[in-house]
Design a protein around this motif. Structure first.
Motif: not given
Ligand SMILES: *Cc1c(COP(=O)(O)O)cnc(C)c1O
Length: 308
Positions: A31-37, A60-62, A169-175, A291-293
């Protein structure tokens, strides 16, 4: 970390659809939180912080990813979690499995609880590293500037060009990372973030601020809000809410493509993408969905998907 990009069987409006599988990043269900973490933990190692503090809800996946990385690093992990949205999930169980200390408080008290926790740790002689919820901030943005470069490499090798990139898009960081990648390369791709919770104008504003904070760190000129396409039409009733069409989309996608989506993020965004493509009459284009996870959430949703 080059994740696969695969073509899909989806045919809506005669577009060609592709998916970048960041859910397949080989760490703790990806998921996208791995790239960031991974970037946050590089800083933790480089600067020798000895514990980590972050926050997020029970789904929270993060928080799952940060807790797992902290366990591997052998440092304590503190998670501030609002108790209004704290039903047990696969993610919250894994946070406990990884030994994270979960501190519950009301949504209103999140900020002061974070500050108190950081102060207590410092008083105890520790050197805590704080990560914003969802991995927000320039380091998180960098993670998706890097992902954008991977997409450009894929295009070059395969001699094709994506016209649109869609994602949850959630917190907007990925976007923000994707938009910065697009701006740094001065190309013509359109980045469309499908909001899973936030409404406009606040939702786009947060993305814009992240974009400009990152550009500023690279001594580049800030951009205007017209650069941000943050769509709040498919939020339904807010974070974690879904509807029968979303559940049906999830069912179809695992059935026809073999790809799990979840109702909070990727399933909602994939459904929103299709609605957006219909509403805006997008035809004959190359479309990439990231696919952000969130694979553990797919399993949490399974009962409901099955019964629908
Ligand atoms: C956190 C999350 C997002 C949103 O990512 P942001 O960078 O917070 O916008 C999208 N998809 C999944 C699966 C997430 O865990």
């Amino acid at each position: 970390m080059r994740t696969p990009i695969q073509s899909l069987t989806e045919k809506l409006n005669n577009n060609s659809y592709f998916m970048k599988r960041d859910d397949l990043i080989p760490f703790s269900f990806g998921g996208n939180k791995v790239r960031k973490a991974q970037l946050f933990f590089k800083e933790i190692e480089d600067k020798e912080f000895d514990c980590v503090v972050t926050y997020g809800s029970s789904s929270s996946n993060h928080c799952r990813i940060v807790a797992n990385m902290a366990a591997i690093e052998g440092i304590p992990c503190y998670i501030i979690s609002p108790n209004e949205i704290s039903k047990q999930t696969s993610n919250s169980k894994m946070m406990l499995l990884f030994g994270a200390k979960v501190i519950h408080c009301s949504v209103k008290k999140v900020k002061e609880t974070i500050e108190r926790t950081l102060n207590e740790l410092k008083e105890a002689g520790l050197d805590p590293y704080f990560i914003e919820g969802g991995g927000h901030g320039n380091i998180g943005t960098q993670a998706y500037v890097d992902a954008y470069e991977e997409i450009l490499k894929f295009e070059k090798i395969n001699n094709l060009c994506f016209d649109y990139i869609f994602h949850a898009s959630g917190t907007g960081t990925t976007q923000a990372g994707l938009v910065c990648g697009h701006l740094l390369n001065n190309d013509s791709k359109e980045i469309v973030g499908i909001s899973n919770a936030r409404r406009n104008p606040q939702g786009s504003q947060v993305v814009l601020e992240s974009v400009n904070r990152y550009l500023q760190s690279k001594s580049m000129t800030p951009v205007l809000k017209e650069e941000i396409n943050f769509i709040d039409d498919y939020v339904v009733e807010g974070y974690g809410s879904s509807n029968r069409e979303i559940l049906a989309t999830i069912k179809e996608t695992i059935y026809h493509e073999g790809i799990p989506l979840d109702a909070t993020y990727t399933g909602k965004a994939y459904w929103g993408m299709k609605k957006y493509i219909e509403a805006n009459k997008i035809v004959n284009k190359n479309i990439l969905f990231i696919h952000t996870g969130g694979t553990p959430l797919y399993f949490d949703d399974l009962e409901e998907i099955l019964n629908d």
